[in-house]
Design a protein around this motif. Structure first.
Motif, PDB file in Angstrom:
ATOM      1  N   THR A 161       0.815  -1.214   0.000  1.00  0.00           N
ATOM      2  CA  THR A 161       0.000   0.000   0.000  1.00  0.00           C
ATOM      3  C   THR A 161       0.848   1.262   0.000  1.00  0.00           C
ATOM      4  N   ILE A 192       2.682   4.221  -1.465  1.00  0.00           N
ATOM      5  CA  ILE A 192       2.719   4.970  -2.728  1.00  0.00           C
ATOM      6  C   ILE A 192       4.140   5.031  -3.269  1.00  0.00           C
ATOM      7  N   ARG A 225       4.819   1.430  -4.896  1.00  0.00           N
ATOM      8  CA  ARG A 225       4.045   0.988  -6.062  1.00  0.00           C
ATOM      9  C   ARG A 225       4.102   2.002  -7.205  1.00  0.00           C
ATOM     10  N   ARG A 226       4.323   3.294  -6.903  1.00  0.00           N
ATOM     11  CA  ARG A 226       4.424   4.279  -7.977  1.00  0.00           C
ATOM     12  C   ARG A 226       5.695   4.051  -8.795  1.00  0.00           C
ATOM     13  N   TRP A 238       5.081   1.147 -11.071  1.00  0.00           N
ATOM     14  CA  TRP A 238       4.302   1.611 -12.224  1.00  0.00           C
ATOM     15  C   TRP A 238       5.182   2.362 -13.207  1.00  0.00           C
ATOM     16  N   ASP A 270      -2.367   1.152 -14.067  1.00  0.00           N
ATOM     17  CA  ASP A 270      -2.893   2.208 -13.217  1.00  0.00           C
ATOM     18  C   ASP A 270      -1.823   2.618 -12.206  1.00  0.00           C
ATOM     19  N   ASN A 301      -2.087   4.125  -9.575  1.00  0.00           N
ATOM     20  CA  ASN A 301      -2.556   4.054  -8.196  1.00  0.00           C
ATOM     21  C   ASN A 301      -2.924   2.647  -7.751  1.00  0.00           C
ATOM     22  N   SER A 302      -2.653   1.670  -8.602  1.00  0.00           N
ATOM     23  CA  SER A 302      -3.020   0.296  -8.280  1.00  0.00           C
ATOM     24  C   SER A 302      -2.203  -0.236  -7.103  1.00  0.00           C
ATOM     25  N   GLU A 303      -2.836  -1.032  -6.262  1.00  0.00           N
ATOM     26  CA  GLU A 303      -2.123  -1.654  -5.146  1.00  0.00           C
ATOM     27  C   GLU A 303      -1.160  -2.726  -5.636  1.00  0.00           C
ATOM     28  N   GLU A 357       5.210  10.401  -2.085  1.00  0.00           N
ATOM     29  CA  GLU A 357       5.926  10.228  -3.346  1.00  0.00           C
ATOM     30  C   GLU A 357       7.437  10.127  -3.125  1.00  0.00           C
TER      31      GLU A 357
END
Length: 515
Positions: A257, A259, A262-263, A266, A279, A281-283, A357
């Motif tokens: 969870t 950010i 996972r950012r 991504w 996405d 924002n996806s987990e 971030e």
């Protein structure tokens, strides 16, 4: 049933990004792994540890690093405490000894990313921490599978004393992600799982456990410790009657969870496989994806220089001004490498904390590697460590071939021990990066104008340099080939350091009075 620890991932553990590339996903057929050591304490030097034969009965002393109490006048640093001894093997291979040892003479390469995991799993009874395990695998192994099996045997017998870690292990043929957590307070051993990246895929670890469902019947893609399910069941983190086992959610749930984690996952996939349209924002993102185009070294550099520029998460948006056309534009003073309190001042949600971030490129990177393993070349030429110091966004990767017998003196000198000094290569790049960040909009253009042509030249020069080394090897002149590659690697490193100092001097001069 997946519970969450109250202290899974601290800010100090949010320190590294690693990207992996299978041989059919790369432009030249190489297998790649990589690493950014994003830390405020690790050493800045890299050295060559020579191969060695050991008499029967020799033992090896192991050490665990811990944050040292900061001494006035010194930079934050680690101190090392002895944990115990284990039997030495008859022969150990040559390897590059960085803060996390990264490549050996047999084209075995390792990247690293910390994910912390549940605090309940930490144990001080073990002898082996992450840096020591990297060293042991490189000294003793020639393939990724051999390294993982060896790690499993050593950890079961001597124990893990570190937090949750992901090691991305590459050889001439394939690359794996090995995730390790402790066995629990007061216990000896470890819990671990390994998943192979498909040959035509790229993978990433950004301080979060990414291995979820596992199929141990598929031995070509999965390996695990014998207790991988039982420890989770015993602690109530998994109920086999009610749910599918997922390693990440059993042993490091809160990292999924984050950010900041996972950012970055991504963004790596967004840069290399935009057609996936993942996405941000996806987990959960895929463990690995097929890139839209074969991945080049240039693509890897681009990934590690990234701070979300051009996206909704562009960290330069901390400071904007009205342009001539009336629209809002990014100011030349905008700094994508601000600290948490500065980002909050400029209303950026979360800031540089693990819940907010952070980009792939960060100001607190100590060093970074892109590691190539190439099965069509002899080991002397095939193993190649591209090595950068400090923030990759304002630095350059130089080539250190895995066979070299020495490295430049300035790279062997730890800047953390010397304090500011022209004798340590890291300070040349750290000063340049620190200066450039103060007026990034203007200064990074200058820095890029220096490094980008030089980086392109280094990549282009490979063909010529390796042809010469291969010619010497075909003539059974191995010593001459190794000496040639050692000289070349040292010359490129020395040139990069000199250029970093000169570019920093130029910034001081041209931008004086514009701060």
């Amino acid at each position: 049933m997946y519970g969450q620890s109250s202290a899974e991932l601290s800010g100090e553990e949010l320190e590294c990004t690693t990207v992996t590339v299978g041989r059919k996903a790369s432009a030249d057929g190489s297998v790649m792994t990589s690493h950014t050591d994003d830390s405020g304490r690790t050493r800045t030097s890299i050295t060559v540890v020579a191969a060695k034969d050991h008499p029967a009965g020799t033992v090896k002393t192991l050490y665990r690093r811990r944050a040292a109490a900061d001494v006035k006048g010194r930079m934050p640093h680690y101190e090392f405490v002895e944990t115990g001894q284990i039997p030495e093997v008859a022969h150990t291979y040559q390897y590059f000894n960085s803060a996390y040892p990264c490549m050996n003479e047999k084209q075995l390469a390792i990247g690293e990313s910390t994910f912390g995991g549940r605090s309940e799993l930490r144990s001080d009874r073990g002898l082996i921490d992450c840096s020591s395990l990297c060293m042991l695998m490189l000294e003793r192994c020639t393939t990724a599978r051999h390294a993982i099996r060896t790690a499993g045997e050593l950890l079961e017998k001597y124990g893990w004393n570190d937090g949750g870690e992901c090691l991305t292990i590459a050889d001439r043929q394939e690359v794996w992600h090995l995730e390790i957590v402790g066995p629990g307070a007061g216990k000896t051993g470890a819990v671990w799982v390994a998943q192979r990246v498909p040959d035509d895929h790229v993978g990433v670890n950004a301080n979060a456990s990414t291995v979820r469902e596992i199929d141990l019947k598929n031995r070509d893609y999965f390996m695990a410790s014998s207790n991988v399910f039982s420890v989770a069941e015993e602690n109530g983190w998994y109920d086999r009657k009610r749910e599918v086992f997922r390693f990440a959610y059993a042993y490091a749930p809160s990292t999924r969870t984050s950010i900041a984690c996972r950012r970055r996952e991504w963004r790596v996939f967004n840069l290399l496989a935009p057609s996936q349209k993942l996405d941000a924002n996806s987990e959960n993102h895929p463990f690995s994806v097929k890139p839209d185009a074969p991945v080049r070294k240039e693509d890897m550099v681009r990934v590690f220089k990234d701070y979300y520029e051009g996206t909704d998460f562009d960290l330069r948006k901390t400071l904007t001004v009205a342009g001539d056309s009336g629209r809002t534009v990014i100011s030349p003073l905008a700094n994508p490498f601000m600290k948490t309190d500065e980002l909050k001042l400029h209303r950026i949600n979360g800031g540089w904390s693990w819940r907010g971030e952070r980009s792939i490129a960060v100001h607190y990177t100590i060093y970074a590697t892109i590691l190539q393993c190439r099965d069509w070349l002899p080991d002397e030429v095939g193993g190649l460590c591209w090595f950068a110091l400090d923030n990759v966004a304002s630095s350059i990767y130089v080539p250190f071939y895995g066979c070299v017998t020495d490295l430049p003196q300035t790279y062997r000198t730890c800047g953390r021990e010397t304090g500011f000094s022209r004798e340590a290569a890291w300070w040349a790049f750290n000063r340049l990066g620190t200066l450039a960040a103060k007026r990034w909009g203007d200064m990074h253009v200058v820095v890029d104008s220096v490094w980008m042509p030089m980086q392109a030249e280094l990549f282009e020069k490979q063909t010529e340099v390796e042809a010469e080394a291969l010619s010497l090897l075909r003539q059974n002149k191995r010593t001459e080939a190794v000496d040639f590659l050692t000289r070349y690697s040292n010359e490129r490193g020395n040139t990069a350091v000199e250029t970093a100092w000169n570019t920093g001097d130029y910034l001081w001069t041209v931008f004086d009075g514009m701060w």
